[in-house]
Design a protein around this motif. Sequence first.
Motif, PDB file in Angstrom:
ATOM      1  N   ASP A 104      -8.787 -11.353  -7.081  1.00 13.07           N
ATOM      2  CA  ASP A 104     -10.053 -10.618  -7.004  1.00 13.07           C
ATOM      3  C   ASP A 104      -9.873  -9.223  -6.425  1.00 13.07           C
ATOM      4  O   ASP A 104     -10.851  -8.516  -6.177  1.00 13.07           O
ATOM      5  CB  ASP A 104     -11.058 -11.389  -6.140  1.00 13.07           C
ATOM      6  CG  ASP A 104     -11.447 -12.722  -6.756  1.00 13.07           C
ATOM      7  OD1 ASP A 104     -11.512 -12.789  -8.004  1.00 13.07           O
ATOM      8  OD2 ASP A 104     -11.666 -13.690  -6.009  1.00 13.07           O
ATOM      9  N   GLU A 105      -8.638  -8.808  -6.243  1.00 12.46           N
ATOM     10  CA  GLU A 105      -8.350  -7.534  -5.599  1.00 12.46           C
ATOM     11  C   GLU A 105      -8.069  -6.459  -6.652  1.00 12.46           C
ATOM     12  O   GLU A 105      -7.209  -6.623  -7.514  1.00 12.46           O
ATOM     13  CB  GLU A 105      -7.131  -7.699  -4.683  1.00 12.46           C
ATOM     14  CG  GLU A 105      -6.888  -6.544  -3.764  1.00 12.46           C
ATOM     15  CD  GLU A 105      -5.780  -6.868  -2.764  1.00 12.46           C
ATOM     16  OE1 GLU A 105      -5.930  -6.486  -1.590  1.00 12.46           O
ATOM     17  OE2 GLU A 105      -4.776  -7.491  -3.151  1.00 12.46           O
ATOM     18  N   ILE A 106      -8.798  -5.351  -6.587  1.00 10.90           N
ATOM     19  CA  ILE A 106      -8.603  -4.262  -7.538  1.00 10.90           C
ATOM     20  C   ILE A 106      -7.351  -3.466  -7.160  1.00 10.90           C
ATOM     21  O   ILE A 106      -7.216  -2.998  -6.022  1.00 10.90           O
ATOM     22  CB  ILE A 106      -9.829  -3.324  -7.558  1.00 10.90           C
ATOM     23  CG1 ILE A 106     -11.065  -4.097  -8.053  1.00 10.90           C
ATOM     24  CG2 ILE A 106      -9.565  -2.118  -8.461  1.00 10.90           C
ATOM     25  CD1 ILE A 106     -12.336  -3.274  -8.037  1.00 10.90           C
ATOM     26  N   LEU A 107      -6.442  -3.310  -8.117  1.00 11.10           N
ATOM     27  CA  LEU A 107      -5.206  -2.561  -7.890  1.00 11.10           C
ATOM     28  C   LEU A 107      -5.302  -1.141  -8.434  1.00 11.10           C
ATOM     29  O   LEU A 107      -4.729  -0.212  -7.849  1.00 11.10           O
ATOM     30  CB  LEU A 107      -4.018  -3.271  -8.554  1.00 11.10           C
ATOM     31  CG  LEU A 107      -3.752  -4.722  -8.146  1.00 11.10           C
ATOM     32  CD1 LEU A 107      -2.485  -5.221  -8.835  1.00 11.10           C
ATOM     33  CD2 LEU A 107      -3.632  -4.873  -6.642  1.00 11.10           C
TER      34      LEU A 107
ATOM     35  N   SER B  10      11.239  -4.992  -7.146  1.00 15.76           N
ATOM     36  CA  SER B  10      10.295  -5.842  -7.871  1.00 15.76           C
ATOM     37  C   SER B  10       8.888  -5.259  -7.898  1.00 15.76           C
ATOM     38  O   SER B  10       7.959  -5.891  -8.399  1.00 15.76           O
ATOM     39  CB  SER B  10      10.260  -7.278  -7.325  1.00 15.76           C
ATOM     40  OG  SER B  10       9.412  -7.385  -6.203  1.00 15.76           O
ATOM     41  N   VAL B  11       8.706  -4.046  -7.381  1.00 15.12           N
ATOM     42  CA  VAL B  11       7.418  -3.362  -7.491  1.00 15.12           C
ATOM     43  C   VAL B  11       7.318  -2.753  -8.888  1.00 15.12           C
ATOM     44  O   VAL B  11       8.258  -2.106  -9.361  1.00 15.12           O
ATOM     45  CB  VAL B  11       7.283  -2.250  -6.426  1.00 15.12           C
ATOM     46  CG1 VAL B  11       5.991  -1.457  -6.643  1.00 15.12           C
ATOM     47  CG2 VAL B  11       7.314  -2.854  -5.029  1.00 15.12           C
ATOM     48  N   LEU B  12       6.205  -2.970  -9.551  1.00 11.47           N
ATOM     49  CA  LEU B  12       6.016  -2.418 -10.888  1.00 11.47           C
ATOM     50  C   LEU B  12       5.701  -0.927 -10.787  1.00 11.47           C
ATOM     51  O   LEU B  12       4.922  -0.506  -9.929  1.00 11.47           O
ATOM     52  CB  LEU B  12       4.884  -3.145 -11.615  1.00 11.47           C
ATOM     53  CG  LEU B  12       5.060  -4.660 -11.789  1.00 11.47           C
ATOM     54  CD1 LEU B  12       3.889  -5.243 -12.561  1.00 11.47           C
ATOM     55  CD2 LEU B  12       6.364  -4.980 -12.507  1.00 11.47           C
TER      56      LEU B  12
ATOM     57  N   PRO C  79      -0.125  -1.533  -5.016  1.00 12.70           N
ATOM     58  CA  PRO C  79       0.944  -1.800  -5.984  1.00 12.70           C
ATOM     59  C   PRO C  79       0.854  -3.212  -6.564  1.00 12.70           C
ATOM     60  O   PRO C  79       0.219  -4.099  -5.997  1.00 12.70           O
ATOM     61  CB  PRO C  79       2.224  -1.636  -5.148  1.00 12.70           C
ATOM     62  CG  PRO C  79       1.789  -2.033  -3.770  1.00 12.70           C
ATOM     63  CD  PRO C  79       0.378  -1.537  -3.621  1.00 12.70           C
ATOM     64  N   ALA C  80       1.510  -3.399  -7.686  1.00 10.77           N
ATOM     65  CA  ALA C  80       1.681  -4.732  -8.282  1.00 10.77           C
ATOM     66  C   ALA C  80       3.157  -5.079  -8.243  1.00 10.77           C
ATOM     67  O   ALA C  80       4.025  -4.193  -8.301  1.00 10.77           O
ATOM     68  CB  ALA C  80       1.179  -4.738  -9.722  1.00 10.77           C
ATOM     69  N   HIS C  81       3.448  -6.363  -8.130  1.00 11.39           N
ATOM     70  CA  HIS C  81       4.821  -6.831  -8.043  1.00 11.39           C
ATOM     71  C   HIS C  81       5.139  -7.773  -9.199  1.00 11.39           C
ATOM     72  O   HIS C  81       4.247  -8.399  -9.777  1.00 11.39           O
ATOM     73  CB  HIS C  81       5.066  -7.553  -6.713  1.00 11.39           C
ATOM     74  CG  HIS C  81       4.869  -6.703  -5.505  1.00 11.39           C
ATOM     75  ND1 HIS C  81       3.619  -6.421  -4.994  1.00 11.39           N
ATOM     76  CD2 HIS C  81       5.775  -6.053  -4.715  1.00 11.39           C
ATOM     77  CE1 HIS C  81       3.748  -5.650  -3.935  1.00 11.39           C
ATOM     78  NE2 HIS C  81       5.041  -5.408  -3.745  1.00 11.39           N
ATOM     79  N   ALA C  82       6.404  -7.861  -9.534  1.00 13.35           N
ATOM     80  CA  ALA C  82       6.851  -8.826 -10.533  1.00 13.35           C
ATOM     81  C   ALA C  82       6.416 -10.219 -10.098  1.00 13.35           C
ATOM     82  O   ALA C  82       6.568 -10.592  -8.939  1.00 13.35           O
ATOM     83  CB  ALA C  82       8.363  -8.758 -10.694  1.00 13.35           C
ATOM     84  N   GLY C  83       5.847 -10.959 -11.020  1.00 10.07           N
ATOM     85  CA  GLY C  83       5.372 -12.304 -10.709  1.00 10.07           C
ATOM     86  C   GLY C  83       3.892 -12.389 -10.439  1.00 10.07           C
ATOM     87  O   GLY C  83       3.312 -13.476 -10.471  1.00 10.07           O
ATOM     88  N   ASP C  84       3.231 -11.240 -10.157  1.00  8.73           N
ATOM     89  CA  ASP C  84       1.783 -11.247  -9.962  1.00  8.73           C
ATOM     90  C   ASP C  84       1.086 -11.560 -11.288  1.00  8.73           C
ATOM     91  O   ASP C  84       1.502 -11.074 -12.340  1.00  8.73           O
ATOM     92  CB  ASP C  84       1.285  -9.878  -9.480  1.00  8.73           C
ATOM     93  CG  ASP C  84       1.698  -9.566  -8.039  1.00  8.73           C
ATOM     94  OD1 ASP C  84       2.104 -10.515  -7.335  1.00  8.73           O
ATOM     95  OD2 ASP C  84       1.609  -8.397  -7.636  1.00  8.73           O
TER      96      ASP C  84
ATOM     97  N   PRO D  13       7.862 -10.262 -15.430  1.00  9.52           N
ATOM     98  CA  PRO D  13       9.051 -10.739 -14.723  1.00  9.52           C
ATOM     99  C   PRO D  13       9.796  -9.595 -14.042  1.00  9.52           C
ATOM    100  O   PRO D  13       9.565  -8.419 -14.330  1.00  9.52           O
ATOM    101  CB  PRO D  13       9.896 -11.348 -15.841  1.00  9.52           C
ATOM    102  CG  PRO D  13       9.500 -10.564 -17.050  1.00  9.52           C
ATOM    103  CD  PRO D  13       8.033 -10.268 -16.885  1.00  9.52           C
ATOM    104  N   ALA D  14      10.715  -9.946 -13.159  1.00 10.53           N
ATOM    105  CA  ALA D  14      11.502  -8.925 -12.455  1.00 10.53           C
ATOM    106  C   ALA D  14      12.367  -8.121 -13.413  1.00 10.53           C
ATOM    107  O   ALA D  14      12.775  -6.994 -13.105  1.00 10.53           O
ATOM    108  CB  ALA D  14      12.372  -9.581 -11.382  1.00 10.53           C
TER     109      ALA D  14
END
Length: 491
Positions: free
Chosen positions: A473-476, A396-398, A442-447, A386-387
């Motif tokens: 299916d996307e590698i972060l 909101s970016v992790l 990057p990953a975001h809150a909610g992903d 979560p955020a």
Amino acid sequence: MSGNRCWGSPFTDTEITDAKDNGKLLTMELELSRICNLKCIYCYAESGSQLANELSFDEIVNALDQGVELGVRKIIVLGGGEPLAYPRIMDVLRAIRERNLEIELFTNGTLLTQEIVEELKRLEVNPVIKFNSLRPEIQDHLAGKVGAFESIQKGLELLQKAGYPNDTLSLGAQTVICQPNYDELPTMWRWLRSKDIIPYFETITEQGRAKQHGDLVVTPSKLQQLFDKLSQIDRDEFGIEWEPKPPVAAFTCQRHLYSCTVTSLGDIIPCPGVDIPAGNIRQMTIKDIIAKSDVFKNLRNIRETIKGKCKDCDLSNECYGCRGMAYHHTGDYLASDPLCWRNTPVQTMQLPLPACKVIPHRDSMLLIDTLVTSMQGQGRAETTRPATCIASEASSVLTPLIFVELIAQTYAAVKGWEIAQAGKEFPIGYLVGVQKFEILKPAHAGDRLVIDVSTVGEFEGFAIVAGTILNKDEILATGKIKLWVPQGEGE
């Protein structure tokens, strides 16, 4: 909204503590009669006909006045029987409102008429309809009467046409979780939420007629799957956060700290589940009954008196499971809740399961939600941050470091599962290094993130773990980490 709301009104911790410590009440549950026009196969009270020597209207009013003196602010008019089948139900509701008390009315809804609904609205009653299925054959089967589904739907429509729910008056639906309706409950939950109807989905208590229908009971592992699903629906679709735990989805039962139930015969019991009479209002006052009863004393000090795994659960400060289920299943109202999956040995559980079952991290530090697979040092976990997550920035970016910790926690869950399967204690490990770690996106809150790990090598308590983090299916991110588990941990 975040966190679990209490069953009943959301009183403050200070108000609850004051009521608990000083023999006061904040709510009182009132059972008017055992008269009922349905014959629900799970009914705790085996209702149908009026009992001999039920309370008179004057005795009910006297109980209300005693409740007011003890601080009651809300009256919950329960089943037992069907309240709307009680001849003087409107007189009771008016007496409650004359004392400026909030009213929550549990009814099967089949006896509602436009006239009754308008009067309920005028008296500012908050109805909760007993509603177990969107399928007529299932609803009728559980209600023990053909045509119950149609009558319940008509009752709901009358309430909605009258303006329920609105800014000041709520409308709820009480649903018993059981085998016949299990598969449709997520759909029902969405349907109720979409109409702003509060869903009260609760585990069944093995008492009354339910004892004759053991096939109704849902296993702890299936309850866990359901509660996790309902929590995910609320989080992803309605922005509502809550910790899955029985007995009521999205709610925490704390009634034993500040409430009591007055039965139709005048007995004072802790709740319909813990139906142990502590005294009768025809012989003693409610105040004296609560003050002198060991049952009430034990339940008001439940944090100290509760037994078994419930006592050491990481949610013990806010939850004590279902005392009624404990009482009717084990004979001890202080025993651990037998339907709570947190009390179920991991060896008997199946994947996927909540990561908190196999990982030593506290809630505030736990970043993965679910362990999906685990086999021979390899596994997969999933999470949605979560955020408000401690690893989330204002945008909101992790933060990048979360990727490292996600891999470390997934490995800990994989090893925790393997060790728990062997009947041993979970190990406590330490992250000691990062190797060749690459962050691609990057990953975001909610992903909804998926974390895959595999053990590259183990030696003298150290482990090298390769991990990959994906969004769909996307590698972060991908890389290796080094962990250390002190010799002897988990053995």
